[in-house]
Design a protein around this motif. Structure first.
Motif, PDB file in Angstrom:
ATOM      1  N   ALA A  76      33.090  45.611  46.176  1.00 26.84           N
ATOM      2  CA  ALA A  76      33.747  44.347  46.529  1.00 26.84           C
ATOM      3  C   ALA A  76      35.259  44.519  46.664  1.00 26.84           C
ATOM      4  O   ALA A  76      35.879  43.993  47.593  1.00 26.84           O
ATOM      5  CB  ALA A  76      33.417  43.279  45.489  1.00 26.84           C
ATOM      6  N   GLU A  77      35.875  45.269  45.724  1.00 28.99           N
ATOM      7  CA  GLU A  77      37.323  45.488  45.769  1.00 28.99           C
ATOM      8  C   GLU A  77      37.709  46.332  46.984  1.00 28.99           C
ATOM      9  O   GLU A  77      38.791  46.155  47.555  1.00 28.99           O
ATOM     10  CB  GLU A  77      37.796  46.194  44.491  1.00 28.99           C
ATOM     11  N   PHE A  78      36.821  47.237  47.385  1.00 23.02           N
ATOM     12  CA  PHE A  78      37.078  48.051  48.567  1.00 23.02           C
ATOM     13  C   PHE A  78      37.063  47.184  49.829  1.00 23.02           C
ATOM     14  O   PHE A  78      37.889  47.354  50.725  1.00 23.02           O
ATOM     15  CB  PHE A  78      36.036  49.161  48.679  1.00 23.02           C
ATOM     16  N   LEU A  79      36.126  46.238  49.888  1.00 22.88           N
ATOM     17  CA  LEU A  79      35.998  45.364  51.057  1.00 22.88           C
ATOM     18  C   LEU A  79      37.043  44.258  51.074  1.00 22.88           C
ATOM     19  O   LEU A  79      37.554  43.876  52.127  1.00 22.88           O
ATOM     20  CB  LEU A  79      34.588  44.753  51.100  1.00 22.88           C
ATOM     21  N   ILE A  80      37.363  43.703  49.886  1.00 26.69           N
ATOM     22  CA  ILE A  80      38.304  42.580  49.777  1.00 26.69           C
ATOM     23  C   ILE A  80      39.397  42.942  48.770  1.00 26.69           C
ATOM     24  O   ILE A  80      39.394  42.448  47.630  1.00 26.69           O
ATOM     25  CB  ILE A  80      37.597  41.270  49.338  1.00 26.69           C
TER      26      ILE A  80
ATOM     27  N   THR B 259      40.385  32.004  49.026  1.00 27.13           N
ATOM     28  CA  THR B 259      39.242  32.364  49.878  1.00 27.13           C
ATOM     29  C   THR B 259      38.816  33.803  49.636  1.00 27.13           C
ATOM     30  O   THR B 259      37.621  34.105  49.543  1.00 27.13           O
ATOM     31  CB  THR B 259      39.601  32.171  51.364  1.00 27.13           C
ATOM     32  N   ARG B 260      39.785  34.699  49.508  1.00 30.98           N
ATOM     33  CA  ARG B 260      39.467  36.111  49.268  1.00 30.98           C
ATOM     34  C   ARG B 260      38.853  36.314  47.877  1.00 30.98           C
ATOM     35  O   ARG B 260      37.966  37.144  47.710  1.00 30.98           O
ATOM     36  CB  ARG B 260      40.732  36.957  49.436  1.00 30.98           C
ATOM     37  N   ILE B 261      39.323  35.563  46.897  1.00 32.46           N
ATOM     38  CA  ILE B 261      38.732  35.661  45.554  1.00 32.46           C
ATOM     39  C   ILE B 261      37.280  35.200  45.586  1.00 32.46           C
ATOM     40  O   ILE B 261      36.399  35.806  44.961  1.00 32.46           O
ATOM     41  CB  ILE B 261      39.545  34.831  44.540  1.00 32.46           C
ATOM     42  N   PHE B 262      37.029  34.117  46.349  1.00 37.62           N
ATOM     43  CA  PHE B 262      35.658  33.625  46.473  1.00 37.62           C
ATOM     44  C   PHE B 262      34.761  34.682  47.114  1.00 37.62           C
ATOM     45  O   PHE B 262      33.647  34.937  46.661  1.00 37.62           O
ATOM     46  CB  PHE B 262      35.646  32.338  47.305  1.00 37.62           C
ATOM     47  N   LYS B 263      35.263  35.309  48.182  1.00 41.76           N
ATOM     48  CA  LYS B 263      34.493  36.361  48.850  1.00 41.76           C
ATOM     49  C   LYS B 263      34.260  37.545  47.915  1.00 41.76           C
ATOM     50  O   LYS B 263      33.164  38.127  47.884  1.00 41.76           O
ATOM     51  CB  LYS B 263      35.216  36.828  50.114  1.00 41.76           C
ATOM     52  N   LEU B 264      35.296  37.898  47.147  1.00 39.49           N
ATOM     53  CA  LEU B 264      35.196  39.021  46.212  1.00 39.49           C
ATOM     54  C   LEU B 264      34.094  38.784  45.182  1.00 39.49           C
ATOM     55  O   LEU B 264      33.217  39.638  44.964  1.00 39.49           O
ATOM     56  CB  LEU B 264      36.539  39.232  45.507  1.00 39.49           C
TER      57      LEU B 264
END
Length: 476
Positions: free
Chosen positions: A66-70, A86-91
């Motif tokens: 997840a950290e690699f993607l976001i 939004t990025r935290i939600f995606k993460l």
């Protein structure tokens, strides 16, 4: 400036360090949450039971992906809080889904959904809180001179001064201006903007013919396109030395109408009048609001028209309504409707109303001060000639005069005229005795066109209502 072999990279290293510490913090938060959920919530540990260590391993593996993607972005200079959330939600969503899928594939046991839902919800809230603390810490560090980026300006165009002020007014952005290169000097510029040399001096440095003493991380360039050789030399130098290059569009004239980009096939063009209301969705939102709001006002107004008409007739012979040709959207002429507030006169199409204007009759004076005379313009809004909020429409005579006297005066007609406007609620309503007053009104009209939003319209309507209640001193 100096060559790439000895260029300092402390800012890039510190940004990477911050990003690494933030990611480490995310992993600490994740494992603390899992540990305490297993300790405090029997229902959670019952689902995981003896496989808690495996579950933690799965969650950490999922977090790596997840950290690699976001990856976190709070180290960026300019930050949109909504984008961060939004990025935290995606993460957290990616981490939770991966954990759930891997655990089910390995063990196939049901009942895991609720447990992971609890864990992911707490993780989202915890990381969101951590991001706020991390950002505040970074801003505190930058205020004290850490994690700064050195910047150099090229050219003495006023656009560079605007960029300079934007970057330095907020110390938390962490920008350190070194100075500027130009053949001339920046007039009325900040004293802290130090001249480093001429464009010839800069070319000697960027072409490798002369060593430089400064160490920029970013270069902001605002010079003529005719300087092709210098521009190419600067851009090549930036690419070679890993320096971010920005071209700043030059400002022409006393009023700044920013250039907006548009795509034409494979080309990117820049227009001097790209506005939010060119967007079809924004146009639709504004028009729907205009129609709904105006319909309500017109329905409420209908029973009062006969009463207003009788009073006007008793105090001044002539028509009830005053219809005047004014300049509207895209410079087209339309008939603006108002309740007649003055005696019939020959100067209505050329002379502005003044404070003690003898042409006004008593009830007309009241209508002007309370804005009642403007109410029929809601019918103009329904017809599509006007909007509720926009630049006030001017008489044709004034349009002819001021279009010759004021640069970019006609730009205000890229928007439908309004019953009220930004200029009116910021102190520029009524008579314009001096040219500077009209210039300020035009500047505010253009600012409104450039920065339109639905909520800005609501704010202006609210401010207009307040000014009516408080009795605006410029209303006469």
């Amino acid at each position: 400036m100096q060559n790439s072999s000895d260029k300092p990279i402390r800012n890039r290293n510190s940004n990477s360090l911050f990003q690494g510490l933030i990611i480490l913090g995310d992993f600490i938060i994740l494992n603390v949450i899992i540990y305490y959920l297993a300790l405090l919530l029997p229902g959670f540990s019952d689902k995981i039971d003896e496989r808690i260590k495996v579950y933690m391993l799965i969650c950490n593996t999922s977090m790596v992906i997840a950290e690699f993607l976001i990856p976190p972005i709070i180290h960026l200079r300019y930050l949109n809080p909504i984008k961060v959330i939004t990025r935290i939600f995606k993460l957290t969503l990616i981490q939770s889904l991966l954990s759930y899928i891997i655990f089910r594939l390995l063990f196939g046991s049901g009942g895991m959904f609720n447990a992971i839902l609890i864990h992911s919800t707490i993780l989202f809230c915890a990381i969101s809180s951590a991001r706020g603390i991390e950002r505040l810490t970074l801003e505190w560090y930058r205020k004290r001179g850490g994690n700064t980026r050195n910047i150099i300006f090229v050219g003495n165009d006023p656009a560079n001064v605007m960029v300079y002020k934007e970057l330095t007014n907020n110390q938390t952005l962490g920008y350190n201006p070194i100075g500027y290169y130009s053949n001339g000097t920046i007039e009325d510029g900040p004293k802290s903007m130090k001249k480093l040399g001429t464009l010839e001096d800069l070319y000697m440095i960027t072409s490798g013919k002369k060593p430089g003493d400064n160490h920029p991380d970013e270069i902001f360039c605002s010079i003529s396109h005719d300087e092709t050789i210098l521009l190419r030399s600067i851009m090549k130098y930036c690419d070679k030395n890993i320096i971010h290059f920005y071209y700043v569009p030059r400002i022409l004239g006393s009023i700044n109408l920013g250039l907006g980009s548009e795509r034409l096939g494979d080309f990117t063009l820049y227009t001097s009048h790209k506005t939010p209301l060119e967007n079809t969705t924004n146009m639709f939102i504004k028009r729907i609001f205009d129609v709904v709001f105006s319909s309500i006002v017109c329905l409420v107004l209908l029973p009062f028209i006969p009463i207003i008409a009788i009073i006007i007739k008793l105090q001044s012979p002539g028509p009830i309504f005053f219809s005047q040709e004014r300049t509207g959207f895209n410079g087209k002429t339309f008939k603006c409707i108002k309740f007649r507030s003055m005696h019939v006169n020959n100067g209505s199409d050329t002379v502005q109303a003044t404070k003690n204007d003898p042409r006004k009759f008593p009830f007309g004076n009241f209508m002007r001060k309370s804005n009642v005379d403007e109410l029929p313009q809601f019918f103009n809004v329904l017809r599509g000639d006007m909007s509720i909020v926009g630049p006030r429409p001017h008489m044709l005579y004034h349009t002819k005069i001021y279009s010759d006297l004021i640069d970019k005066y006609m730009v205000r007609h890229f928007s439908k005229p309004g019953i009220t406007g930004y200029a009116q609620v910021t102190g520029f309503r009524g008579e314009t005795k001096e040219l500077w007053q009209m210039e300020e009104r035009v500047k505010r009209d253009i600012w409104y066109i450039e920065n339109w939003s639905f909520w800005l319209d609501i704010k202006i309507i609210f401010q207009t209502a307040v000014s009516i209640i408080k009795k605006d001193k410029n209303a006469y």
